[in-house]
Motif scaffolding. Sequence first.
Motif, PDB file in Angstrom:
ATOM      1  N   ILE A  19      20.528  -7.017 -12.148  1.00  0.00           N
ATOM      2  CA  ILE A  19      19.885  -6.303 -13.266  1.00  0.00           C
ATOM      3  C   ILE A  19      19.868  -4.810 -12.984  1.00  0.00           C
ATOM      4  N   CYS A  20      19.671  -4.046 -14.053  1.00  0.00           N
ATOM      5  CA  CYS A  20      19.481  -2.598 -13.911  1.00  0.00           C
ATOM      6  C   CYS A  20      18.035  -2.391 -13.451  1.00  0.00           C
ATOM      7  N   VAL A  21      17.856  -1.689 -12.342  1.00  0.00           N
ATOM      8  CA  VAL A  21      16.492  -1.524 -11.820  1.00  0.00           C
ATOM      9  C   VAL A  21      15.671  -0.551 -12.674  1.00  0.00           C
ATOM     10  N   GLU A  22      16.339   0.234 -13.495  1.00  0.00           N
ATOM     11  CA  GLU A  22      15.620   1.204 -14.324  1.00  0.00           C
ATOM     12  C   GLU A  22      15.022   0.564 -15.577  1.00  0.00           C
ATOM     13  N   CYS A  23      15.816  -0.295 -16.259  1.00  0.00           N
ATOM     14  CA  CYS A  23      15.335  -0.860 -17.525  1.00  0.00           C
ATOM     15  C   CYS A  23      15.166  -2.380 -17.477  1.00  0.00           C
ATOM     16  N   GLY A  24      15.667  -3.027 -16.420  1.00  0.00           N
ATOM     17  CA  GLY A  24      15.479  -4.469 -16.264  1.00  0.00           C
ATOM     18  C   GLY A  24      16.495  -5.325 -17.009  1.00  0.00           C
ATOM     19  N   TYR A  55      22.506   0.295 -21.316  1.00  0.00           N
ATOM     20  CA  TYR A  55      21.277   0.375 -22.117  1.00  0.00           C
ATOM     21  C   TYR A  55      20.533   1.692 -21.905  1.00  0.00           C
ATOM     22  N   CYS A  56      20.439   2.139 -20.628  1.00  0.00           N
ATOM     23  CA  CYS A  56      19.603   3.315 -20.346  1.00  0.00           C
ATOM     24  C   CYS A  56      20.398   4.499 -19.788  1.00  0.00           C
ATOM     25  N   ASN A  57      21.687   4.258 -19.538  1.00  0.00           N
ATOM     26  CA  ASN A  57      22.586   5.307 -19.025  1.00  0.00           C
ATOM     27  C   ASN A  57      22.199   5.845 -17.646  1.00  0.00           C
TER      28      ASN A  57
HETATM   29 ZN   LIG Z   1      19.304   0.201 -17.580  1.00  0.00          ZN
END
Ligand SMILES: [Zn+2]
Length: 231
Positions: A3-8, A30-32
């Motif tokens: 997963i992306c640790v910034e947005c999950g 999703y969050c760049n």
């Molecule tokens: Zn993300």
Amino acid sequence: MPICVECGKPVPSLYTEYSKQNIQLYVCNYCNNFADQYIEHDYVIIFMDLLLHKKQVYRHILFNQLDYVDSGVQPAVKKLAILLILFDVYIKWLKLENIPKIHVLMHYFYILLICTIELCIFHASVRFMIWLIYSRKYEIIKYNYVTIALIISSFSKLLLILMVIWSYDGINYSWYIDIIVFTSNVEALSVFLDESYIKTIPILLFGVLMRTFFSYTIHKFDYNNIYGIMN
Ligand SMILES: [Zn+2]
């Protein structure tokens, strides 16, 4: 899937490897942001971010770093759990040092048993509350990851060793560490459940309450009586 640790959000991979020394971090659609910058960080940064209660570092450890297990916990987490119990035993032993220990080995195993039961009660109570609240909402809940999140986020208990080294009296202030452990537990559980602190704190408070109730009952019973019965 990592997963992306910034947005999950789930990502197909965390990096592209061009050669052994040359990797390019994956950028989340999703969050760049970089999906997981921690794969390039050393353990000191990870440890500091754990202390700072950063959601990203808990996502990194829980979902990207540790191997996925369908049930149970990873061997490394199991070792940490054993270490945490032994720390609890040590602290309880120091607090009870003025009480004469006639049977030292029996005394040690008695405290070890109490600490193990306390840990089991805490984890079982938290799992029970999660089952009570979320079993209708989610078809599958990975309860073993509740345990993994709680064990990993209790790492700050290891700071107790510094209190012992710096000042022996520091052991009387071990409740400072208990607060850090609790707030870390809140952070890790809110990451796993993807919920706010408002919903996570009561779940953990129930676990703490059940564990405290057991401790209070057992201390009231007085372990000296148990020795008396055993003799
Ligand atoms: Zn993300």
